[in-house]
Design a protein around this motif. Structure first.
Motif, mmCIF file in Angstrom:
data_model
loop_
_atom_site.group_PDB
_atom_site.id
_atom_site.type_symbol
_atom_site.label_atom_id
_atom_site.label_comp_id
_atom_site.label_asym_id
_atom_site.label_seq_id
_atom_site.Cartn_x
_atom_site.Cartn_y
_atom_site.Cartn_z
ATOM 1 N N ASN A 67 0.847 -1.185 0.000
ATOM 2 C CA ASN A 67 0.000 0.000 0.000
ATOM 3 C C ASN A 67 0.882 1.234 0.000
ATOM 4 O O ASN A 67 1.734 1.392 0.871
ATOM 5 N N VAL A 70 -2.339 6.765 1.978
ATOM 6 C CA VAL A 70 -2.975 6.932 3.285
ATOM 7 C C VAL A 70 -4.458 6.640 3.096
ATOM 8 O O VAL A 70 -5.138 7.307 2.310
ATOM 9 N N LEU A 71 -4.951 5.637 3.800
ATOM 10 C CA LEU A 71 -6.324 5.164 3.619
ATOM 11 C C LEU A 71 -7.120 5.305 4.914
ATOM 12 O O LEU A 71 -6.567 5.534 5.982
ATOM 13 N N ASN A 72 -8.431 5.137 4.795
ATOM 14 C CA ASN A 72 -9.288 5.022 5.964
ATOM 15 C C ASN A 72 -10.156 3.775 5.815
ATOM 16 O O ASN A 72 -10.080 3.081 4.784
ATOM 17 N N ASP A 75 -12.214 3.601 2.699
ATOM 18 C CA ASP A 75 -11.405 3.267 1.520
ATOM 19 C C ASP A 75 -11.218 1.759 1.408
ATOM 20 O O ASP A 75 -11.339 1.180 0.319
ATOM 21 N N TYR A 76 -10.909 1.120 2.534
ATOM 22 C CA TYR A 76 -10.728 -0.340 2.522
ATOM 23 C C TYR A 76 -11.998 -1.041 2.064
ATOM 24 O O TYR A 76 -11.947 -2.020 1.311
ATOM 25 N N ASN A 161 3.049 6.109 5.595
ATOM 26 C CA ASN A 161 1.671 6.130 5.100
ATOM 27 C C ASN A 161 0.792 5.118 5.838
ATOM 28 O O ASN A 161 -0.386 5.376 6.104
ATOM 29 N N THR A 165 -2.405 5.828 8.138
ATOM 30 C CA THR A 165 -3.628 5.038 7.973
ATOM 31 C C THR A 165 -4.084 4.474 9.315
ATOM 32 O O THR A 165 -5.272 4.508 9.658
ATOM 33 N N ASN A 168 -5.825 6.943 11.264
ATOM 34 C CA ASN A 168 -7.161 7.187 10.729
ATOM 35 C C ASN A 168 -8.192 6.200 11.269
ATOM 36 O O ASN A 168 -9.364 6.548 11.430
#
Length: 239
Positions: A67, A70-72, A75-76, A161, A165, A168
């Protein structure tokens, strides 16, 4: 092991996954927790759910799926949803452990299987509160690089990142998401779980109206020793 390439909202992912019982027509997806991967889920459940095609997925940032973003949690869920579409999956059940339980809930499956799911905010210990205080203080003083000393061992080796995440997703209150879930839910918990307390499991069960709750002797990974009983309870309960 297989790889599925997807581009979602301009972000590129090479998702590592594995299928068990590939000729079956009904799917069950297994989502691991934070810091884990598909192998632990496969270790627990691959010998059960014989009438289902199993889908074991490394979510971005874990196992063999990289990955770069930067996800939340949302997003997943979008990534996993597109992944299932790409497989033309007839997914009748999704099992999620810890963080994976939050992702599974957002996917709104016909049958939701929660294994010591995250999503209920719990009181932090004094030690953790002190670490957070000093980390914020150093950050406000422009000494961001020194905040790493206050990170837990779980996140110490994360890329920046993935650490962003983690921040987050770690303190999300999913109470409203659990309460809004209206399909069938099977909730399983470890009675000595110190990562997500038994009380959190009981609260989730009270929030999801169409749910059953079963606890076992064990910790956060209680399902490794109780997969057979969990599988039987789910199979008996799926309509």
């Amino acid at each position: 092991m297989a790889i599925k390439h997807l581009v979602i909202e301009g972000k590129s992912f090479e998702l590592s996954y594995e299928l068990v019982n590939p000729t079956k027509t009904k799917d069950i997806l297994f989502l691991h927790g934070w810091g884990s991967n598909k192998d632990i889920m496969k270790m627990a459940f691959s010998n059960y759910f014989k009438d289902f095609r199993h889908i074991y997925l490394d979510m971005p940032g874990f196992g063999k799926t990289q990955n770069l973003y930067v996800l939340n949690t949302n997003d997943y869920s979008k990534i996993v949803k597109e992944f299932l579409k790409s497989l033309n999956s007839n997914c009748v059940a999704i099992a999620g452990h810890s963080f994976g339980g939050k992702v599974a809930t957002l996917l709104n499956p016909e049958n939701l299987i929660l294994l010591s799911s995250a999503g209920i905010l719990e009181e932090k210990s004094l030690k953790v509160k002190i670490k957070i205080f000093f980390a914020k203080l150093l950050n406000n003083l422009g000494l961001k690089n020194f905040t790493k000393v206050f990170r837990s061992k779980d996140v110490d080796k994360m890329s920046e990142n993935m650490y962003a995440t983690f921040k987050n997703v770690v303190d999300e209150d999913f109470s409203s998401n659990f309460e809004a879930f209206s399909n069938k839910a099977f909730i399983f918990w470890g009675e000595e779980d110190s990562a997500t307390s038994l009380e959190s499991g009981e609260k989730i069960a009270s929030l999801i109206k169409n749910s059953s709750f079963t606890s076992y002797i064990g910790d956060h990974y209680f399902f490794l020793k109780n997969a057979e009983n969990i599988s039987k309870r789910v199979e008996d309960g799926i309509s």
